[in-house]
Scaffold this motif. Structure first.
Motif, PDB file in Angstrom:
ATOM      1  N   ASN A   1       0.997  -0.899   0.236  1.00 55.14           N
ATOM      2  CA  ASN A   1       0.017  -0.177  -0.093  1.00 55.14           C
ATOM      3  C   ASN A   1       1.373   0.760  -0.165  1.00 55.14           C
ATOM      4  O   ASN A   1       2.275   1.297  -0.229  1.00 55.14           O
ATOM      5  N   GLY A   2       0.582   2.353   0.037  1.00 52.17           N
ATOM      6  CA  GLY A   2       0.774   3.178   0.131  1.00 52.17           C
ATOM      7  C   GLY A   2       1.091   4.555  -0.734  1.00 52.17           C
ATOM      8  O   GLY A   2       2.214   4.643  -1.619  1.00 52.17           O
ATOM      9  N   ALA A   3       0.410   4.307  -1.711  1.00 54.25           N
ATOM     10  CA  ALA A   3       0.151   4.604  -3.280  1.00 54.25           C
ATOM     11  C   ALA A   3       0.432   6.233  -3.147  1.00 54.25           C
ATOM     12  O   ALA A   3       1.007   7.447  -3.878  1.00 54.25           O
ATOM     13  N   GLU A   4       0.140   7.408  -2.165  1.00 54.30           N
ATOM     14  CA  GLU A   4       0.394   8.844  -2.011  1.00 54.30           C
ATOM     15  C   GLU A   4       1.736   9.278  -1.581  1.00 54.30           C
ATOM     16  O   GLU A   4       2.382   9.388  -2.757  1.00 54.30           O
ATOM     17  N   ARG A   5       2.580   7.944  -1.141  1.00 58.01           N
ATOM     18  CA  ARG A   5       3.635   8.119  -0.600  1.00 58.01           C
ATOM     19  C   ARG A   5       4.114   7.600  -2.114  1.00 58.01           C
ATOM     20  O   ARG A   5       5.622   7.879  -2.721  1.00 58.01           O
ATOM     21  N   LEU A   6       3.829   6.780  -2.495  1.00 56.33           N
ATOM     22  CA  LEU A   6       4.979   5.972  -3.677  1.00 56.33           C
ATOM     23  C   LEU A   6       4.501   7.300  -4.913  1.00 56.33           C
ATOM     24  O   LEU A   6       5.884   7.058  -5.715  1.00 56.33           O
ATOM     25  N   SER A   7       3.672   7.150  -5.274  1.00 59.51           N
ATOM     26  CA  SER A   7       3.639   8.704  -5.982  1.00 59.51           C
ATOM     27  C   SER A   7       4.755   9.853  -5.814  1.00 59.51           C
ATOM     28  O   SER A   7       4.722  10.424  -7.284  1.00 59.51           O
ATOM     29  N   VAL A   8       5.537   9.773  -5.072  1.00 62.59           N
ATOM     30  CA  VAL A   8       6.826  11.275  -4.700  1.00 62.59           C
ATOM     31  C   VAL A   8       7.836  10.035  -4.887  1.00 62.59           C
ATOM     32  O   VAL A   8       9.175  10.258  -5.629  1.00 62.59           O
TER      33      VAL A   8
ATOM     34  N   PHE B   1      18.585  -3.311  -1.449  1.00 63.23           N
ATOM     35  CA  PHE B   1      17.088  -3.323  -1.461  1.00 63.23           C
ATOM     36  C   PHE B   1      16.359  -1.755  -0.103  1.00 63.23           C
ATOM     37  O   PHE B   1      17.626  -1.484   0.602  1.00 63.23           O
ATOM     38  N   VAL B   2      15.432  -1.274  -0.725  1.00 62.95           N
ATOM     39  CA  VAL B   2      15.051   0.107   0.227  1.00 62.95           C
ATOM     40  C   VAL B   2      13.602  -0.118   0.270  1.00 62.95           C
ATOM     41  O   VAL B   2      12.679  -0.821  -0.292  1.00 62.95           O
ATOM     42  N   ASP B   3      13.063   0.333   1.072  1.00 64.75           N
ATOM     43  CA  ASP B   3      12.254   0.289   2.106  1.00 64.75           C
ATOM     44  C   ASP B   3      11.358   1.830   1.544  1.00 64.75           C
ATOM     45  O   ASP B   3      11.509   1.934   0.088  1.00 64.75           O
ATOM     46  N   SER B   4      10.276   1.373   1.134  1.00 58.92           N
ATOM     47  CA  SER B   4       9.240   1.792   0.096  1.00 58.92           C
ATOM     48  C   SER B   4       8.865   3.142   0.329  1.00 58.92           C
ATOM     49  O   SER B   4       8.324   4.690  -0.333  1.00 58.92           O
ATOM     50  N   ASP B   5       9.576   4.154   1.801  1.00 54.34           N
ATOM     51  CA  ASP B   5       9.095   5.503   2.163  1.00 54.34           C
ATOM     52  C   ASP B   5      10.391   6.039   1.171  1.00 54.34           C
ATOM     53  O   ASP B   5      10.715   7.704   2.054  1.00 54.34           O
ATOM     54  N   LEU B   6      11.356   5.591   0.865  1.00 52.07           N
ATOM     55  CA  LEU B   6      12.531   6.181   0.649  1.00 52.07           C
ATOM     56  C   LEU B   6      13.201   7.386   2.151  1.00 52.07           C
ATOM     57  O   LEU B   6      13.610   7.906   1.628  1.00 52.07           O
ATOM     58  N   ALA B   7      12.823   6.513   2.972  1.00 51.32           N
ATOM     59  CA  ALA B   7      13.761   6.959   4.328  1.00 51.32           C
ATOM     60  C   ALA B   7      15.495   7.467   4.447  1.00 51.32           C
ATOM     61  O   ALA B   7      15.726   7.867   4.541  1.00 51.32           O
ATOM     62  N   TYR B   8      16.083   6.845   2.992  1.00 51.34           N
ATOM     63  CA  TYR B   8      16.924   6.817   2.484  1.00 51.34           C
ATOM     64  C   TYR B   8      17.401   7.404   1.970  1.00 51.34           C
ATOM     65  O   TYR B   8      16.779   6.710   0.681  1.00 51.34           O
ATOM     66  N   PRO B   9      17.704   9.032   0.831  1.00 50.37           N
ATOM     67  CA  PRO B   9      17.688   9.592  -0.288  1.00 50.37           C
ATOM     68  C   PRO B   9      18.029   8.591  -0.457  1.00 50.37           C
ATOM     69  O   PRO B   9      18.974   7.683  -1.006  1.00 50.37           O
ATOM     70  N   ALA B  10      17.140   8.719  -2.414  1.00 47.62           N
ATOM     71  CA  ALA B  10      17.773   7.611  -3.724  1.00 47.62           C
ATOM     72  C   ALA B  10      19.526   7.882  -3.363  1.00 47.62           C
ATOM     73  O   ALA B  10      20.700   6.905  -3.680  1.00 47.62           O
ATOM     74  N   THR B  11      20.376   9.178  -3.121  1.00 42.00           N
ATOM     75  CA  THR B  11      21.846   9.153  -3.272  1.00 42.00           C
ATOM     76  C   THR B  11      22.274   7.902  -2.299  1.00 42.00           C
ATOM     77  O   THR B  11      23.392   7.734  -2.814  1.00 42.00           O
TER      78      THR B  11
END
Length: 283
Positions: free
Chosen positions: A26-33, A105-115
């Motif tokens: 789930n988390g569509a709103e977060r994933l849209s970013v 693997f990265v969490d879907s909230d991207l608590a760690y920036p992609a960089t």
């Protein structure tokens, strides 16, 4: 845990350098970013990357968003036929479908920036079998709102206590086992995730223990971590109790984690490094 690759919509291509696995529930709103941020990071890299979206039985809204995103990006592998089993199951499924030389693997909230993915990749490229984000190293940095200061006295302190217990009972020397950013070489990923059995949040402990049992090198990497929301302390306590049970389960299953027959190779945890002679004896 063996996964049938036919369950994914994976395209045929060669020479995937890096696979990024995102477990999603789930988390569509977060994933849209988050997903466009990941796509932008990937587009700036000079090597072939596949982005594996492991949909862990999300609802219709999130599933539609993932299908639209996958349709618009050629490098996306969408695993969209899995029932909801937990983050560990989703990560394992993605790792075993992945074809990259390196797999993160990265969490879907991207608590760690992609960089921050670059830091993990660089450590793997330097020779480590496993690279894990470590939020408690002196070089690590936090970005958080002042409204989350209470976090430091609840979840943060409880997490540190939990990590101390884990170091004493299961994984000595590892300061942060639960960070949602970890990387593996292809061989390490296949060794670990083909043997992983825990589908919940305790899967991190099992994966790292399997790595240790098979003498895989583990590096701890300082990272930038951002707190965008304050999780429930009640949920933390519940998860901690569940993971305490996972510790017992992992210790009991320990001998079954070797990739060679039990009894022929002494435990790396006891200070023994697996040698070619051990492997010959096991064959």
């Amino acid at each position: 845990m063996r996964i049938d690759p036919s369950r994914s919509s994976q395209p045929e291509c060669d020479s995937v350098y890096l696979s990024i696995v995102v477990p999603i529930w789930n988390g569509a709103e977060r994933l849209s970013v988050v997903l466009p941020e990941l796509a932008e990071w990937i587009a700036r890299r000079p090597f072939r990357i596949e982005l594996i979206l492991a949909n862990d039985g999300s609802g219709a809204v999130t599933s539609r968003l993932l299908r639209r995103f996958a349709a618009d990006h050629d490098n996306v592998v969408l695993m969209d036929e899995m029932p909801h089993q937990g983050k560990g199951s989703a990560v394992a499924a993605g790792m075993l479908v992945a074809r990259g030389k390196f797999r993160i693997f990265v969490d879907s909230d991207l608590a760690y920036p992609a960089t921050e993915i670059d830091k993990i990749l660089q450590v793997l490229e330097s020779g480590s079998d496993v690279a894990v984000a470590c939020r408690v190293l002196p070089e690590s940095r936090y970005v958080m709102s002042p409204t989350f200061i209470h976090y430091l006295y609840t979840r943060h302190l409880l997490s540190r206590f939990f990590n101390r217990a884990i170091r004493a009972l299961l994984l000595p020397g590892l300061l942060d086992t639960q960070a949602g950013l970890k990387g593996f070489t292809a061989d390490a990923a296949e060794t670990i995730f083909d043997r992983a059995t825990i589908s919940g949040f305790g899967f991190d402990l099992e994966c790292l223990y399997i790595a240790r049992m098979n003498s895989l090198s583990i590096s701890q990497v300082p990272v930038l971590f951002r707190y965008d929301d304050e999780p429930s302390t009640v949920r933390l306590l519940r998860d901690a109790l569940q993971m305490a049970g996972n510790v017992v389960t992992i210790r009991l299953r320990g001998p079954g984690y070797y990739r060679v027959p039990v009894g022929l190779v002494p435990s790396p945890a006891a200070g023994h490094e697996v040698t070619e002679g051990d492997l010959e004896a096991a064959s």
